[in-house]
Scaffold this motif. Sequence first.
Motif, mmCIF file in Angstrom:
data_model
loop_
_atom_site.group_PDB
_atom_site.id
_atom_site.type_symbol
_atom_site.label_atom_id
_atom_site.label_comp_id
_atom_site.label_asym_id
_atom_site.label_seq_id
_atom_site.Cartn_x
_atom_site.Cartn_y
_atom_site.Cartn_z
ATOM 1 N N LEU A 111 0.826 -1.214 0.000
ATOM 2 C CA LEU A 111 0.000 0.000 0.000
ATOM 3 C C LEU A 111 0.856 1.258 0.000
ATOM 4 O O LEU A 111 0.631 2.178 -0.786
ATOM 5 N N SER A 112 1.853 1.302 0.868
ATOM 6 C CA SER A 112 2.717 2.486 0.927
ATOM 7 C C SER A 112 3.703 2.502 -0.238
ATOM 8 O O SER A 112 3.999 3.557 -0.785
ATOM 9 N N ALA A 113 4.203 1.337 -0.628
ATOM 10 C CA ALA A 113 5.184 1.277 -1.724
ATOM 11 C C ALA A 113 4.620 1.871 -3.004
ATOM 12 O O ALA A 113 5.269 2.692 -3.663
ATOM 13 N N LEU A 114 3.408 1.479 -3.357
ATOM 14 C CA LEU A 114 2.798 2.009 -4.575
ATOM 15 C C LEU A 114 2.453 3.480 -4.432
ATOM 16 O O LEU A 114 2.609 4.253 -5.376
ATOM 17 N N ARG A 115 2.006 3.875 -3.252
ATOM 18 C CA ARG A 115 1.664 5.291 -3.031
ATOM 19 C C ARG A 115 2.910 6.170 -3.171
ATOM 20 O O ARG A 115 2.866 7.236 -3.791
ATOM 21 N N ASN A 166 3.810 8.907 -6.401
ATOM 22 C CA ASN A 166 3.800 10.327 -6.065
ATOM 23 C C ASN A 166 4.639 11.080 -7.104
ATOM 24 O O ASN A 166 5.760 10.655 -7.418
ATOM 25 N N PRO A 167 4.145 12.199 -7.641
ATOM 26 C CA PRO A 167 4.895 12.939 -8.660
ATOM 27 C C PRO A 167 6.280 13.409 -8.191
ATOM 28 O O PRO A 167 7.171 13.613 -9.020
ATOM 29 N N ALA A 168 6.473 13.558 -6.894
ATOM 30 C CA ALA A 168 7.773 14.005 -6.375
ATOM 31 C C ALA A 168 8.827 12.904 -6.379
ATOM 32 O O ALA A 168 10.021 13.180 -6.300
ATOM 33 N N THR A 169 8.412 11.655 -6.465
ATOM 34 C CA THR A 169 9.332 10.526 -6.300
ATOM 35 C C THR A 169 10.141 10.253 -7.560
ATOM 36 O O THR A 169 9.595 9.989 -8.626
ATOM 37 N N ARG A 170 11.453 10.283 -7.375
ATOM 38 C CA ARG A 170 12.387 9.931 -8.445
ATOM 39 C C ARG A 170 12.745 8.436 -8.356
ATOM 40 O O ARG A 170 12.795 7.745 -9.357
ATOM 41 N N SER A 171 13.007 7.987 -7.122
ATOM 42 C CA SER A 171 13.339 6.573 -6.927
ATOM 43 C C SER A 171 12.775 6.094 -5.593
ATOM 44 O O SER A 171 12.748 6.841 -4.611
ATOM 45 N N HIS A 172 12.326 4.847 -5.607
ATOM 46 C CA HIS A 172 11.823 4.233 -4.382
ATOM 47 C C HIS A 172 12.250 2.774 -4.362
ATOM 48 O O HIS A 172 11.894 2.002 -5.252
ATOM 49 N N THR A 173 13.042 2.410 -3.362
ATOM 50 C CA THR A 173 13.516 1.040 -3.192
ATOM 51 C C THR A 173 12.859 0.454 -1.962
ATOM 52 O O THR A 173 12.833 1.090 -0.904
ATOM 53 N N VAL A 174 12.333 -0.757 -2.108
ATOM 54 C CA VAL A 174 11.722 -1.466 -0.989
ATOM 55 C C VAL A 174 12.547 -2.707 -0.692
ATOM 56 O O VAL A 174 12.878 -3.472 -1.603
ATOM 57 N N GLU A 213 6.724 -10.888 -1.101
ATOM 58 C CA GLU A 213 6.998 -10.353 -2.433
ATOM 59 C C GLU A 213 6.200 -11.092 -3.507
ATOM 60 O O GLU A 213 5.673 -10.465 -4.433
ATOM 61 N N GLU A 214 6.092 -12.408 -3.394
ATOM 62 C CA GLU A 214 5.332 -13.180 -4.376
ATOM 63 C C GLU A 214 3.863 -12.754 -4.401
ATOM 64 O O GLU A 214 3.279 -12.598 -5.477
ATOM 65 N N LEU A 215 3.262 -12.564 -3.249
ATOM 66 C CA LEU A 215 1.868 -12.119 -3.169
ATOM 67 C C LEU A 215 1.705 -10.747 -3.820
ATOM 68 O O LEU A 215 0.784 -10.520 -4.605
ATOM 69 N N PHE A 216 2.624 -9.833 -3.500
ATOM 70 C CA PHE A 216 2.560 -8.486 -4.061
ATOM 71 C C PHE A 216 2.681 -8.510 -5.582
ATOM 72 O O PHE A 216 1.892 -7.892 -6.298
ATOM 73 N N ARG A 217 3.655 -9.248 -6.103
ATOM 74 C CA ARG A 217 3.878 -9.286 -7.556
ATOM 75 C C ARG A 217 2.722 -9.972 -8.284
ATOM 76 O O ARG A 217 2.391 -9.595 -9.405
ATOM 77 N N ALA A 218 2.081 -10.940 -7.641
ATOM 78 C CA ALA A 218 0.919 -11.587 -8.254
ATOM 79 C C ALA A 218 -0.248 -10.608 -8.362
ATOM 80 O O ALA A 218 -0.982 -10.615 -9.352
ATOM 81 N N ARG A 219 -0.398 -9.734 -7.375
ATOM 82 C CA ARG A 219 -1.486 -8.760 -7.367
ATOM 83 C C ARG A 219 -1.155 -7.517 -8.184
ATOM 84 O O ARG A 219 -2.053 -6.793 -8.593
ATOM 85 N N HIS A 220 0.149 -7.252 -8.388
ATOM 86 C CA HIS A 220 0.592 -6.033 -9.088
ATOM 87 C C HIS A 220 1.697 -6.389 -10.092
ATOM 88 O O HIS A 220 2.869 -6.081 -9.865
ATOM 89 N N PRO A 221 1.334 -7.015 -11.209
ATOM 90 C CA PRO A 221 2.368 -7.428 -12.173
ATOM 91 C C PRO A 221 3.056 -6.260 -12.877
ATOM 92 O O PRO A 221 4.194 -6.385 -13.303
ATOM 93 N N GLU A 222 2.389 -5.119 -12.984
ATOM 94 C CA GLU A 222 2.977 -3.932 -13.618
ATOM 95 C C GLU A 222 3.351 -2.939 -12.528
ATOM 96 O O GLU A 222 2.474 -2.393 -11.853
ATOM 97 N N PRO A 224 5.434 0.623 -11.175
ATOM 98 C CA PRO A 224 5.983 1.897 -11.653
ATOM 99 C C PRO A 224 7.487 1.753 -11.927
ATOM 100 O O PRO A 224 8.190 1.013 -11.220
ATOM 101 N N GLY A 225 7.982 2.467 -12.915
ATOM 102 C CA GLY A 225 9.381 2.357 -13.304
ATOM 103 C C GLY A 225 10.377 2.809 -12.250
ATOM 104 O O GLY A 225 11.541 2.410 -12.286
ATOM 105 N N ASN A 226 9.938 3.621 -11.306
ATOM 106 C CA ASN A 226 10.849 4.124 -10.277
ATOM 107 C C ASN A 226 10.853 3.257 -9.018
ATOM 108 O O ASN A 226 11.506 3.583 -8.043
ATOM 109 N N LEU A 227 10.122 2.120 -9.044
ATOM 110 C CA LEU A 227 10.012 1.229 -7.884
ATOM 111 C C LEU A 227 10.881 -0.003 -8.078
ATOM 112 O O LEU A 227 10.746 -0.714 -9.080
#
Length: 188
Positions: free
Chosen positions: A42-46, A50-58, A66-75, A77-80
């Motif tokens: 929830l926070s990672a995608l938010r 965000n337009p201010a975010t250049r890079s976000h590493t989790v 991670e498997e659950l997240f990737r199954a629910r969100h296959p696409e 953002p490029g900065n994540l």
Amino acid sequence: MTLSIGGEQAMQAWERDLMWASADLLCQHGHDFYEVGLGLGLSALRIARNPATRSHTVLELFDEVEELFRARHPELPGNLTIERGDFFQRIAELPSESIDGMFFDPALDMEVWKDADLWARTMPEVVRVLRPGGVFIPFFSTKPELRWQYLPHFRTIRVHRHAYTAYDTTEYTYGTSGDAYIQCFQKD
């Protein structure tokens, strides 16, 4: 929806508004962010959206999360970027003054939370990786107490109060409704 790790509740979907409020607060402090603990994402995608975010590493420790997240969100953002690893090892590897903010919400055993020596070693490393003016935002609390693990390492601390309502089955909050507190620790 409930995320369980090791048979225990780790996160639930009712937390969305609190996670978003934490993410939005983080994004007010720069462009490059680091998050510990993916949870439901929830926070990672938010943060990443965000337009201010250049890079976000989790950084995530558990495969199943991670498997659950990737199954629910296959696409994504490029900065994540999602990395695997143990925070208490990885923090020493991060470059000094390399991020504007860190959101901290890992699933940790109670023994880890009570290990004063571990926190005394770890938190100076967190401060080291933050740029001047950068912030450290741990997950919300349902008790109005500043967290002793972080308190000695920051001079400026802001607390934001938000109402919450958890599920009747929620086991990890003090009650199922009331006020939650988002603590924002800022590096001078």
